[in-house]
Design an enzyme around this catalytic site. Sequence first.
Site, mmCIF file in Angstrom:
data_model
loop_
_atom_site.group_PDB
_atom_site.id
_atom_site.type_symbol
_atom_site.label_atom_id
_atom_site.label_comp_id
_atom_site.label_asym_id
_atom_site.label_seq_id
_atom_site.Cartn_x
_atom_site.Cartn_y
_atom_site.Cartn_z
ATOM 1 N N GLY A 97 0.819 -1.224 0.000
ATOM 2 C CA GLY A 97 0.000 0.000 0.000
ATOM 3 C C GLY A 97 0.843 1.260 0.000
ATOM 4 N N ARG A 161 1.048 -5.728 -5.008
ATOM 5 C CA ARG A 161 1.071 -6.622 -3.845
ATOM 6 C C ARG A 161 1.543 -8.035 -4.178
ATOM 7 N NH1 ARG A 161 -0.694 -4.505 0.753
ATOM 8 N NH2 ARG A 161 -2.162 -2.777 0.736
ATOM 9 N N ASP A 192 5.763 -8.251 5.207
ATOM 10 C CA ASP A 192 5.821 -9.337 4.213
ATOM 11 C C ASP A 192 6.867 -9.049 3.139
ATOM 12 O OD1 ASP A 192 4.042 -11.167 5.138
ATOM 13 O OD2 ASP A 192 2.324 -10.410 3.986
ATOM 14 N N LYS A 218 8.295 0.429 5.286
ATOM 15 C CA LYS A 218 7.161 1.238 4.826
ATOM 16 C C LYS A 218 5.837 0.676 5.298
ATOM 17 C CE LYS A 218 4.520 -0.183 2.357
ATOM 18 N NZ LYS A 218 3.558 -0.881 1.513
ATOM 19 N N THR A 219 4.949 1.431 5.814
ATOM 20 C CA THR A 219 3.518 1.146 5.946
ATOM 21 C C THR A 219 2.887 2.200 6.843
ATOM 22 O OG1 THR A 219 1.751 -0.313 6.731
ATOM 23 C CG2 THR A 219 3.856 -0.641 7.806
ATOM 24 N N ASP A 221 0.403 1.711 8.456
ATOM 25 C CA ASP A 221 -0.168 0.995 9.603
ATOM 26 C C ASP A 221 0.728 1.051 10.839
ATOM 27 O OD1 ASP A 221 -2.094 0.409 7.794
ATOM 28 O OD2 ASP A 221 -1.894 -1.764 7.886
HETATM 29 P P1 FBP Z 1 0.599 -1.899 3.603
HETATM 30 O O1 FBP Z 1 0.714 -2.623 4.912
HETATM 31 O O2 FBP Z 1 0.862 -2.724 2.423
HETATM 32 O O3 FBP Z 1 1.450 -0.661 3.630
HETATM 33 O O4 FBP Z 1 -0.894 -1.368 3.397
HETATM 34 C C1 FBP Z 1 -1.589 -0.746 4.382
HETATM 35 C C2 FBP Z 1 -3.027 -0.462 4.008
HETATM 36 O O5 FBP Z 1 -3.204 0.900 3.715
HETATM 37 C C3 FBP Z 1 -3.976 -0.916 5.112
HETATM 38 O O6 FBP Z 1 -4.097 0.086 6.090
HETATM 39 C C4 FBP Z 1 -5.218 -1.243 4.351
HETATM 40 O O7 FBP Z 1 -5.999 -2.214 4.991
HETATM 41 C C5 FBP Z 1 -4.705 -1.795 3.068
HETATM 42 O O8 FBP Z 1 -3.443 -1.196 2.858
HETATM 43 C C6 FBP Z 1 -5.609 -1.533 1.898
HETATM 44 O O9 FBP Z 1 -5.118 -2.216 0.806
HETATM 45 P P2 FBP Z 1 -5.469 -1.928 -0.699
HETATM 46 O O10 FBP Z 1 -4.624 -0.776 -1.144
HETATM 47 O O11 FBP Z 1 -5.033 -3.161 -1.399
HETATM 48 O O12 FBP Z 1 -6.919 -1.631 -0.797
#
Ligand code: FBP
Length: 559
Positions: A97, A161, A192, A218-219, A221
């Site tokens: 993400g 992803r 991951d 990175k994230t 979250d």
């Molecule tokens: P990452 O852990 O890959 O950085 O993504 C975080 C996130 O933004 C989450 O908070 C959310 O649940 C998810 O990605 C949403 O994913 P997508 O972009 O595939 O809809």
Amino acid sequence: MSSTTSDAGKAVPGRLAAVYSKVQTSRVNISLPLPSVLKSSFNIVDGPPSSATGNPDGIAKLFPNLFGQPSVILKAGDSGAGAKDASLKIGVVLSGGQAPGGHNVISGIFDYLQGRTKGSTVYGFRGGPAGIMKGNYVELSTEFIYPYRNQGGFDMICSGRDKIETPEQFKQAEETAKKLDLDGIVVIGGDDSNTNACLLAENFRGKTMKTRVIGCPKTIDGDLKCKEVPTSFGFDTACKIYSEMIGNVMTDARSTGKYYHFVRLMGRAASHITLECALETHPNIAIIGEEVAAKKQTLKSVTDHITDIICKRSKLGYNYGVILIPEGLIDFIPEVQHLISELNEILAHGAVDETGIWKKKLQSQSQALFELFPEAIQEQLLLERDPHGNVQVAKIETEKMLIQMVETELDKRKHEGQYNGQFKGQSHFFGYEGRCGLPTNFDANYCYALGYAAGALLHSGKTGLISSVGNLAAPVEEWTVGGTALTSLMDVERRHGKFKPVIKKAMVELEGSPFKKLASLRDDWALNNRYVNPGPIQFVGPTANTINYTLLLELGAEA
Ligand code: FBP
């Protein structure tokens, strides 16, 4: 408009800085500070041999070439990597993400190589790890990178992803690395993706290839962190964007006096974003998933907790409020977890059709729970899983579900004469809005340093490390820079019948300072309106360099 050429020789158009807003233009043109150790010559100093977070024997078997290697730290000095000058060929990939600051990591890598290894080439793999496997890349140049400096988004090379997992996929990655004669790859991603980066590093080393691999944390979250990697980039900016929006909704609630705003916040697994936004804005209720799990709460008890506070507030004359809910909440409730894992099995083994006969495969408790959910939530629970087999929590409207459940409970209490207030719920999901904002000063500087450090680690011949920048509560000049052995962050888990290495997600610690701070203040926030509106992100002025409460408290600084 900046442009570059792709692997297929086609022109790839980039952004046009000429159309930028005044704020974007001012950001694109600023020069960023660097930790002082990165400003002159440095030595790379090895630490002691490393182990693993859990199951060292298992990790040693899975990473025979990398296990035990030391983490490193950069120290000012005249010899070592800083002195080497050979040009390098480096590939970079964004994985998962979006998170504000990703473009700055790439700029940092690029600037390091331009400054210290003249004649180097940087390739950007397009669309995430699939770009490595398919050999889909662009060559990055000063002109192409320029409009992306200090700007949000991942669109310079885009993300994806996909995972590099199977022997064929490793083979494809190998072929790309050989074709481009790569000295290194930087993987910018979450838990991951960094596990994957380490597997790639192990695979290349096992084949005595020269290609080295470095990860970057990175994230939004905020769940990829440890002592050496105090935070993942993007968390600071995303939380500040959400907090501004929450602050505005709070002022609206206070102004109209008639709405309860149920705000669901991103955070697929951990509730760090909800916790940080609560510390920044002081909502009436902030549900923390990790606490719900620890107390083994049910959906009913979460609903009752919210309803109790609404009833108490009504007696005080407040028929309004703001409630924060983490996106991953339902996954923390044991009975829902159980239902989801049964649904996963059913979905994996056959179609779920309209006859509803498939429901008979659910255990009676799960069947009853499923029937309790509103139809929309039932449909969302059955949606296609993500590539890792997880429920796509971003698509489950928990906030709407809770509004319905609270409404039902309040009606019941009204009939029983326990409540005579007015309740109108408004639902919000603050998610994608926060992932591509202009990075805060903190994220902009942190990412630039992470990228620069990744360049330095590759230049000095390191592999299987994650770029680590520390001492983050101090001014940028005093930040420490190094690389942490990825294997030292790993444990082994049994998934789909196989032992897999994993970097464990860092969940909210109920004994940690950020949660304890919330716990000490939330009773007051529940009944008295202590709303704070932090306002928009500032790039200049007294508050421009303020870092988030979570990081400050975890670093032991006064927040
Ligand atoms: P990452 O852990 O890959 O950085 O993504 C975080 C996130 O933004 C989450 O908070 C959310 O649940 C998810 O990605 C949403 O994913 P997508 O972009 O595939 O809809």
